[in-house]
Design a protein around this motif. Structure first.
Motif, mmCIF file in Angstrom:
data_model
loop_
_atom_site.group_PDB
_atom_site.id
_atom_site.type_symbol
_atom_site.label_atom_id
_atom_site.label_comp_id
_atom_site.label_asym_id
_atom_site.label_seq_id
_atom_site.Cartn_x
_atom_site.Cartn_y
_atom_site.Cartn_z
ATOM 1 N N THR A 33 0.825 -1.204 0.000
ATOM 2 C CA THR A 33 0.000 0.000 0.000
ATOM 3 C C THR A 33 0.865 1.262 0.000
ATOM 4 O OG1 THR A 33 -1.770 -1.141 1.176
ATOM 5 C CG2 THR A 33 -1.771 1.261 1.279
ATOM 6 N N GLY A 34 0.481 2.217 -0.857
ATOM 7 C CA GLY A 34 1.163 3.499 -0.894
ATOM 8 C C GLY A 34 2.548 3.467 -1.508
ATOM 9 N N ARG A 35 2.844 2.421 -2.274
ATOM 10 C CA ARG A 35 4.160 2.303 -2.893
ATOM 11 C C ARG A 35 4.018 2.066 -4.388
ATOM 12 N NH1 ARG A 35 7.664 -1.958 0.244
ATOM 13 N NH2 ARG A 35 9.384 -0.816 -0.729
ATOM 14 N N VAL A 36 5.149 2.053 -5.096
ATOM 15 C CA VAL A 36 5.162 1.781 -6.534
ATOM 16 C C VAL A 36 5.607 0.338 -6.752
ATOM 17 C CG1 VAL A 36 6.161 2.369 -8.768
ATOM 18 C CG2 VAL A 36 5.684 4.186 -7.108
ATOM 19 N N THR A 37 4.715 -0.456 -7.331
ATOM 20 C CA THR A 37 5.018 -1.846 -7.662
ATOM 21 C C THR A 37 5.127 -1.977 -9.171
ATOM 22 O OG1 THR A 37 3.922 -2.772 -5.705
ATOM 23 C CG2 THR A 37 4.134 -4.212 -7.620
ATOM 24 N N VAL A 38 6.168 -2.663 -9.634
ATOM 25 C CA VAL A 38 6.340 -2.892 -11.065
ATOM 26 C C VAL A 38 6.367 -4.390 -11.322
ATOM 27 C CG1 VAL A 38 7.770 -2.508 -13.098
ATOM 28 C CG2 VAL A 38 7.639 -0.744 -11.333
ATOM 29 N N VAL A 39 5.576 -4.817 -12.300
ATOM 30 C CA VAL A 39 5.500 -6.223 -12.692
ATOM 31 C C VAL A 39 6.292 -6.410 -13.982
ATOM 32 C CG1 VAL A 39 3.971 -8.161 -13.237
ATOM 33 C CG2 VAL A 39 3.192 -6.350 -11.684
ATOM 34 N N VAL A 40 7.227 -7.363 -13.976
ATOM 35 C CA VAL A 40 8.059 -7.628 -15.145
ATOM 36 C C VAL A 40 8.024 -9.114 -15.463
ATOM 37 C CG1 VAL A 40 9.603 -5.677 -14.674
ATOM 38 C CG2 VAL A 40 10.171 -7.935 -13.763
ATOM 39 N N GLY A 41 8.488 -9.443 -16.658
ATOM 40 C CA GLY A 41 8.541 -10.840 -17.077
ATOM 41 C C GLY A 41 8.585 -10.920 -18.581
ATOM 42 N N ALA A 42 8.881 -12.094 -19.101
ATOM 43 C CA ALA A 42 8.978 -12.289 -20.540
ATOM 44 C C ALA A 42 7.606 -12.149 -21.197
ATOM 45 C CB ALA A 42 9.567 -13.673 -20.825
ATOM 46 N N ASN A 43 7.599 -11.940 -22.500
ATOM 47 C CA ASN A 43 6.346 -11.874 -23.247
ATOM 48 C C ASN A 43 5.533 -13.145 -23.032
ATOM 49 O OD1 ASN A 43 7.042 -9.403 -24.299
ATOM 50 N ND2 ASN A 43 7.770 -10.215 -26.242
ATOM 51 N N GLY A 44 4.229 -12.972 -22.785
ATOM 52 C CA GLY A 44 3.353 -14.122 -22.629
ATOM 53 C C GLY A 44 3.365 -14.759 -21.260
ATOM 54 N N CYS A 45 4.024 -14.119 -20.281
ATOM 55 C CA CYS A 45 4.124 -14.734 -18.949
ATOM 56 C C CYS A 45 2.900 -14.451 -18.076
ATOM 57 C CB CYS A 45 5.385 -14.263 -18.237
ATOM 58 S SG CYS A 45 5.313 -12.532 -17.692
ATOM 59 N N GLY A 46 2.013 -13.552 -18.518
ATOM 60 C CA GLY A 46 0.796 -13.279 -17.756
ATOM 61 C C GLY A 46 0.757 -11.935 -17.058
ATOM 62 N N GLY A 189 6.045 10.827 -8.685
ATOM 63 C CA GLY A 189 5.656 12.019 -7.948
ATOM 64 C C GLY A 189 4.244 11.918 -7.396
ATOM 65 N N LEU A 190 3.346 11.331 -8.188
ATOM 66 C CA LEU A 190 1.968 11.119 -7.734
ATOM 67 C C LEU A 190 1.964 10.224 -6.497
ATOM 68 C CD1 LEU A 190 -1.109 11.448 -8.488
ATOM 69 C CD2 LEU A 190 -0.874 9.268 -9.682
ATOM 70 N N ASN A 191 2.803 9.222 -6.523
ATOM 71 C CA ASN A 191 2.914 8.325 -5.373
ATOM 72 C C ASN A 191 3.441 9.064 -4.147
ATOM 73 O OD1 ASN A 191 5.370 6.496 -4.054
ATOM 74 N ND2 ASN A 191 3.356 5.523 -4.016
ATOM 75 N N ARG A 192 4.477 9.877 -4.341
ATOM 76 C CA ARG A 192 5.076 10.590 -3.202
ATOM 77 C C ARG A 192 4.131 11.635 -2.628
ATOM 78 N NH1 ARG A 192 9.516 10.794 -6.658
ATOM 79 N NH2 ARG A 192 8.982 12.958 -7.149
ATOM 80 N N GLU A 193 3.489 12.397 -3.516
ATOM 81 C CA GLU A 193 2.708 13.549 -3.066
ATOM 82 C C GLU A 193 1.332 13.159 -2.533
ATOM 83 O OE1 GLU A 193 2.668 15.977 -6.529
ATOM 84 O OE2 GLU A 193 4.867 16.064 -6.624
ATOM 85 N N ARG A 194 0.699 12.176 -3.151
ATOM 86 C CA ARG A 194 -0.666 11.804 -2.767
ATOM 87 C C ARG A 194 -0.740 10.462 -2.045
ATOM 88 N NH1 ARG A 194 -4.980 14.367 -4.760
ATOM 89 N NH2 ARG A 194 -6.187 12.443 -4.640
ATOM 90 N N GLY A 195 0.376 9.725 -2.051
ATOM 91 C CA GLY A 195 0.349 8.404 -1.440
ATOM 92 C C GLY A 195 -0.381 7.372 -2.268
ATOM 93 N N THR A 196 -0.585 7.666 -3.557
ATOM 94 C CA THR A 196 -1.290 6.750 -4.442
ATOM 95 C C THR A 196 -0.508 5.447 -4.608
ATOM 96 O OG1 THR A 196 -2.177 8.635 -5.669
ATOM 97 C CG2 THR A 196 -2.303 6.482 -6.740
ATOM 98 N N THR A 197 -1.193 4.334 -4.464
ATOM 99 C CA THR A 197 -0.580 3.040 -4.765
ATOM 100 C C THR A 197 -0.533 2.882 -6.274
ATOM 101 O OG1 THR A 197 -1.406 2.027 -2.718
ATOM 102 C CG2 THR A 197 -0.817 0.540 -4.513
ATOM 103 N N VAL A 198 0.652 2.661 -6.813
ATOM 104 C CA VAL A 198 0.832 2.528 -8.256
ATOM 105 C C VAL A 198 1.318 1.120 -8.575
ATOM 106 C CG1 VAL A 198 2.089 3.359 -10.295
ATOM 107 C CG2 VAL A 198 1.368 4.982 -8.517
#
Length: 262
Positions: A33-46, A189-198
């Protein structure tokens, strides 16, 4: 008064697919919550399928997604949209719509049956246009724009929605390197300033490591590893997820992991 934090977004034994083909298999994921999460993986991994499931664009075969402890399947459309925003990979704009009108639609979840357009709505839309560098495009129709311009307009609409949780599938698609960095800086910046979960899906591992506070690496429809990029993005993980031999060194700017193909 402090702004309340965004609600937690959780996938529980989430299985997703198309027709009879399963793509995501029993994933358990608690989005920080309130952080930046990035999802990575090869093409077609879901990756994109997982994001569609988290955003209720795809109904689970089994399992569920909860937002603030409530199953998102039980939430009304307007209520869900007021909390959770989703920018899919290839959004489609209504024919003939102008940039200003499209971004203004981001205010829809905040419009009730007795609430009309307000000066606050106008200010939020203006800020979203300015933040994405699209204010000069406000009177132009979407079909007149380049791919990069359209992508920035869609992000502006997502910003105008002011969600507490924002999901983005490849938000840097069609953008050159400079605009990729601008957009990711904007989201950070949106995450830092507003606490938006990204939560966003990215292809570029090094951008993912630079902007993601929490990294989720997928392979064959499952989460292979997740956590701090420094812990997750290793030579072994890159080999397992991408079949790529690499060297992982320190990013000279951030000190985080930098993947160099061997």
């Amino acid at each position: 008064m402090n702004r309340p934090g965004p609600p937690p977004l959780v996938a529980e034994s989430l299985t997703l697919g198309y027709d009879r083909r399963q793509v995501v298999h029993g994933v358990d994921l608690s989005v920080p919550t309130g952080r930046v999460t990035v999802v990575v993986g090869a093409n077609g991994c879901g990756k994109s399928t997982l994001l569609r499931g988290l955003g209720r664009l795809l109904r689970p075969t089994s399992g569920r997604v909860t937002l603030g402890g409530e199953d998102i399947a039980s939430l009304g459309a307007r209520r869900l949209a007021s909390v959770l925003g989703l920018l899919p990979q290839q959004p489609i704009a209504p024919e003939g719509i102008t940039v200003g009108d499209l971004v203004g639609r981001g205010r829809y979840p905040h419009q009730g049956p007795f609430r009309r357009w307000t000066t606050e709505d106008t200010a939020v839309v203006a800020h979203a246009l300015a933040a994405t560098g699209t204010q000069d495009l406000a009177d132009r129709r979407m079909e007149e724009l380049s791919g990069g311009q359209r992508q920035r307009v869609w992000i502006a609409m997502a910003l105008a929605q002011q969600p507490e949780v924002l999901l983005l599938d490849e938000p840097t698609t069609y953008l050159d390197v400079a605009h990729q960095v601008e957009v990711l800086d904007l989201l950070a910046g949106l995450n830092r300033e507003r606490g938006t979960t990204v939560v966003m899906v990215l292809h570029d591992l090094n951008l993912a490591a630079r902007y993601g506070e929490h990294l989720v690496v997928m392979g064959q429809g499952r989460v292979l590893r997740e956590g701090d990029p420094n812990d997750v993005l290793t030579v072994e993980t890159v080999r397992e997820a991408f079949g790529l031999e690499s060297v992982v060194v320190a990013d000279p700017v951030t000190g985080g992991p930098l993947v160099v193909p061997a």
